[in-house]
Design an enzyme around this catalytic site. Structure first.
Site, PDB file in Angstrom:
ATOM      1  N   SER A 151       0.854  -1.191   0.000  1.00 55.75           N
ATOM      2  CA  SER A 151       0.000   0.000   0.000  1.00 55.75           C
ATOM      3  C   SER A 151       0.885   1.234   0.000  1.00 55.75           C
ATOM      4  O   SER A 151       2.039   1.188   0.487  1.00 55.75           O
ATOM      5  CB  SER A 151      -0.893   0.017   1.245  1.00 55.75           C
ATOM      6  OG  SER A 151      -1.534   1.276   1.404  1.00 55.75           O
ATOM      7  N   TYR A 175      -2.285  -1.089  10.242  1.00 50.02           N
ATOM      8  CA  TYR A 175      -2.378  -1.364   8.805  1.00 50.02           C
ATOM      9  C   TYR A 175      -1.096  -0.935   8.101  1.00 50.02           C
ATOM     10  O   TYR A 175      -0.515  -1.695   7.319  1.00 50.02           O
ATOM     11  CB  TYR A 175      -3.574  -0.627   8.221  1.00 50.02           C
ATOM     12  CG  TYR A 175      -3.725  -0.766   6.724  1.00 50.02           C
ATOM     13  CD1 TYR A 175      -4.427  -1.834   6.180  1.00 50.02           C
ATOM     14  CD2 TYR A 175      -3.177   0.175   5.858  1.00 50.02           C
ATOM     15  CE1 TYR A 175      -4.572  -1.972   4.807  1.00 50.02           C
ATOM     16  CE2 TYR A 175      -3.308   0.052   4.491  1.00 50.02           C
ATOM     17  CZ  TYR A 175      -4.010  -1.019   3.963  1.00 50.02           C
ATOM     18  OH  TYR A 175      -4.136  -1.145   2.600  1.00 50.02           O
TER      19      TYR A 175
END
Length: 251
Positions: free
Chosen positions: A138, A151
């Site tokens: 990401s 995350y």
């Protein structure tokens, strides 16, 4: 444009394939001639696989023995494994002070540890040379953004795992790369896309001035799995509309 025969005869595993990025990646490989095992913890993976005419496996990637179970299912359904796409993951992280042990453990187990464990289970069955592993990291594994601590740390770990494994496996002819999506319009990002501050900072801050789509990620994944990327390993490719390169001037 997809090449209808580029992956003809190849066997591909895509985790998190019921919807969103994983569904688009599976569809792209099928359109280019591959046979694909769609893996997900969501029961809707069955309908997605049926639409694509491909086998499926209902499996939590964070469960003990998931890698070996996925490998066995793929060999049984496809006969071979040429490409592994580690896409499965969860969203909804919080600031560190708002994160209890259960939340931290859940993100690290699903978004990081499962990538290592599934890869470990599948690795013995990849061809040498010719095997491909593509991980989904990401942009938040590359740059910080408030409120995404567990995350972001997990996705940064995926990026480093990609580099580490690339160095270990390149001499055997297995190439390992990752994509780092920006904000993609999927069911998992619905909450973010309804947040005005997030939209201003991320969506309006993206130079191409739009959200990404799952298909925007599927193309680069297919490239990294193809012979066009035969001299590419260890990269973490941002697919983010230019967000990391240059914040948009309107911000």
């Amino acid at each position: 444009m997809p090449d209808a025969g580029r992956f003809s005869g190849k066997g591909v595993i895509v985790t998190g394939a019921a919807r969103g990025i994983g569904e688009a990646v599976a569809e792209r490989f099928v359109s280019e001639g591959a046979r694909v095992l769609l893996v997900d913890v969501l029961p809707e993976v069955e309908a997605t696989a049926a639409r694509l005419g491909q086998p499926w496996l209902l499996q939590d990637v964070a469960a003990p023995g998931a890698g070996e179970a996925i490998a066995a299912a793929a060999l049984g359904a496809l006969g071979r494994i040429d490409v592994l796409v580690n896409n499965a993951g969860i969203g909804g992280s919080k600031r560190l002070e708002d994160s209890d042990d259960a939340l931290i453990d859940r993100f690290l187990a699903t978004n990081l540890a499962a990538v290592l464990k599934v890869t470990r289970g599948v690795l013995p069955h990849l061809p040498r040379p010719g095997g491909r592993i593509i991980n989904v990291s990401s942009i938040f594994g590359i740059t910080g953004y408030p409120g995404t601590t567990a995350y972001a740390v997990a996705k940064a770990g995926v990026a480093q795992f990609t580099r580490q494994l690339a160095g270990e496996l390149a001499p055997e002819g297995i190439l390992v790369n990752a994509v780092a999506p920006g904000l993609i319009a999927t069911p998992m990002t619905t909450g973010h896309r309804q947040n005005a501050l997030y939209t201003r900072l991320i969506v309006e801050g993206t130079p191409v001035e739009r959200l990404g789509t799952p298909a925007d990620i599927a193309g680069p994944v297919a490239f990294l799995a193809s012979e066009d990327a035969a001299f590419v390993t260890g990269i973490v490719m941002p697919v983010d509309g230019g967000f990391l390169a240059a914040r948009h001037g309107k911000i």
